[in-house]
Write a protein that holds these residues in place. Structure first.
Motif: not given
Length: 387
Positions: A192-198, A210-214, A223-229, A265-267
């Motif tokens: 489970v290497p990335d948000w897409g696999t999760s 659901v997914v946990c983002l560390d 670009n972590i905020e892109f993944i958050v979005m 990220i928080m934005f």
């Protein structure tokens, strides 16, 4: 840009869960460092976490790691936490410290070992039932080190089957939260290497997966905020593990390496509906304090999240949208930077005082005598965090 008074109410109720393991001894792969006042039990970890909440008002729950925090009576532990003014939160499973899991746990080719890992998660769900916890968080060390070592597709199929079996056991008011990490301890591939696999795995399970983002589990430059979005857009962002990193999964104090990233990220969290009373997104720290004191480290961390949340709330979203629609590149960027560069520390200090909290929680803790008390009482404490 909006003034602080207009966003003050939106700071109410912010909750950042603390990890029990942050209060134990930690270190690097080469050395675990002992610290004066180290907890001798999970009960003392909870007491330390409750101290962070007492000084900040931001940390009303404590995550447990099983079996690190195993006790015979979890209902008694739940009452102990309540007596200290906090609740027991996320239950984290552990399938990475047993010799049987050398070549995988939920993905192992041996059905007996897979069942052992599944049974461990069943036991974690039993703990959740006793503690009133909502989330079962799964992070897997499963993967391989060499090309040809493993059947990559077969491991994904076995993972899907194992997760489905665990998912069937969770309650209607509980969630399965799948964390990802792009490398380590496996170096050729991680299951489970990335948000897409999760996301692909939890999407196949149902609404309560659901997914946990560390924030430390990404390749440099991601670009972590892109993944958050994207996860918010898909309705699958379940929780955060907040920390900070320079090179890999360093688990440093959140916002210490790149406070602007935390702000961004928080934005996106706020813009995407992941913050506030109507959101199910859980915020948690996942940090190991290697050289700094544990309790002040957690106080500093939750204050960093609160500060960047306040700055993100200050973004003039109407002005930002107008600049974006007009193609005003620099104007849109300036709207964000105006909010980021706003010093909200004095406003937050006043906000805390209005709520009976110390204006400066770090100083208040240093002057409280709690650190000296635990150092005198906890001689020989050996509770450890993951290293």
């Amino acid at each position: 840009m909006t003034d602080f008074a207009a966003i003050a109410a939106q700071l109410e109720g912010q909750a950042i869960e603390l990890p029990s393991w942050a209060f134990g001894n930690s270190g690097t792969r080469f050395k675990v460092f002992g610290t004066a006042g180290t907890p001798r039990s999970v009960e003392e970890k909870i007491a330390d976490a409750a101290t962070v909440h007492r000084f900040t008002g931001l940390a009303p729950s404590v995550a447990l790691h099983i079996p690190w925090d195993h006790v015979d009576d979890y209902e008694k532990l739940r009452a102990h936490a309540a007596d200290h003014g906090v609740a027991l939160g996320t239950i984290n499973s552990n399938t990475f410290q047993d010799d049987d899991y050398k070549f995988g746990a939920l993905t192992h080719v041996d059905p007996k070992i897979r069942q052992k890992a599944i049974d461990h998660h069943f036991a974690c769900i039993d703990v959740m039932d006793a503690t009133g916890s909502r989330d079962l968080k799964i992070w897997l060390a499963d993967g391989s080190n060499y090309a040809g070592q493993a059947d990559l597709r077969g491991r994904q199929d076995r993972l899907a089957e194992s997760l489905a079996t665990i998912y069937e056991r969770i309650g209607d008011d509980q969630r399965l939260v799948l964390e990802y990490k792009f490398f380590e301890p496996a170096f050729y591939h991680t299951d489970v290497p990335d948000w897409g696999t999760s996301y692909a795995q939890v999407a196949a399970l149902g609404d309560r997966a659901v997914v946990c983002l560390d924030t430390g589990h990404h390749a440099p430059g991601t670009n972590i905020e892109f993944i958050v979005m994207q996860l918010l857009r898909l309705g699958k962002l379940g929780s955060f593990d907040f920390n900070s990193r320079y090179y890999a999964d360093d688990d440093l104090i959140v916002g210490s390496a790149d406070p602007f990233q935390l702000f961004r990220i928080m934005f996106e969290v706020i813009r995407g509906g992941g913050y506030g009373p109507d959101s199910d997104v859980a915020f948690m720290l996942d940090q190991c304090h290697n050289v700094e004191e544990k309790i002040p480290g957690q106080i500093r961390s939750v204050l960093n999240v609160q500060e960047m949340t306040a700055r993100a709330l200050l973004v003039d979203r109407d002005a930002l949208a107008a600049a974006q629609e007009a193609g005003d590149v620099l104007g849109a960027h300036q709207v964000l930077m105006d909010a980021f560069y706003t010093d909200v520390r004095a406003d937050l200090a006043a906000w805390r005082e209005e709520r009976g909290l110390p204006a400066d929680p770090m100083r208040a803790y240093a002057e409280s005598g709690y650190q000296e008390q635990i150092e005198a009482e906890r001689v020989g404490g050996t509770q450890m965090s993951w290293t």
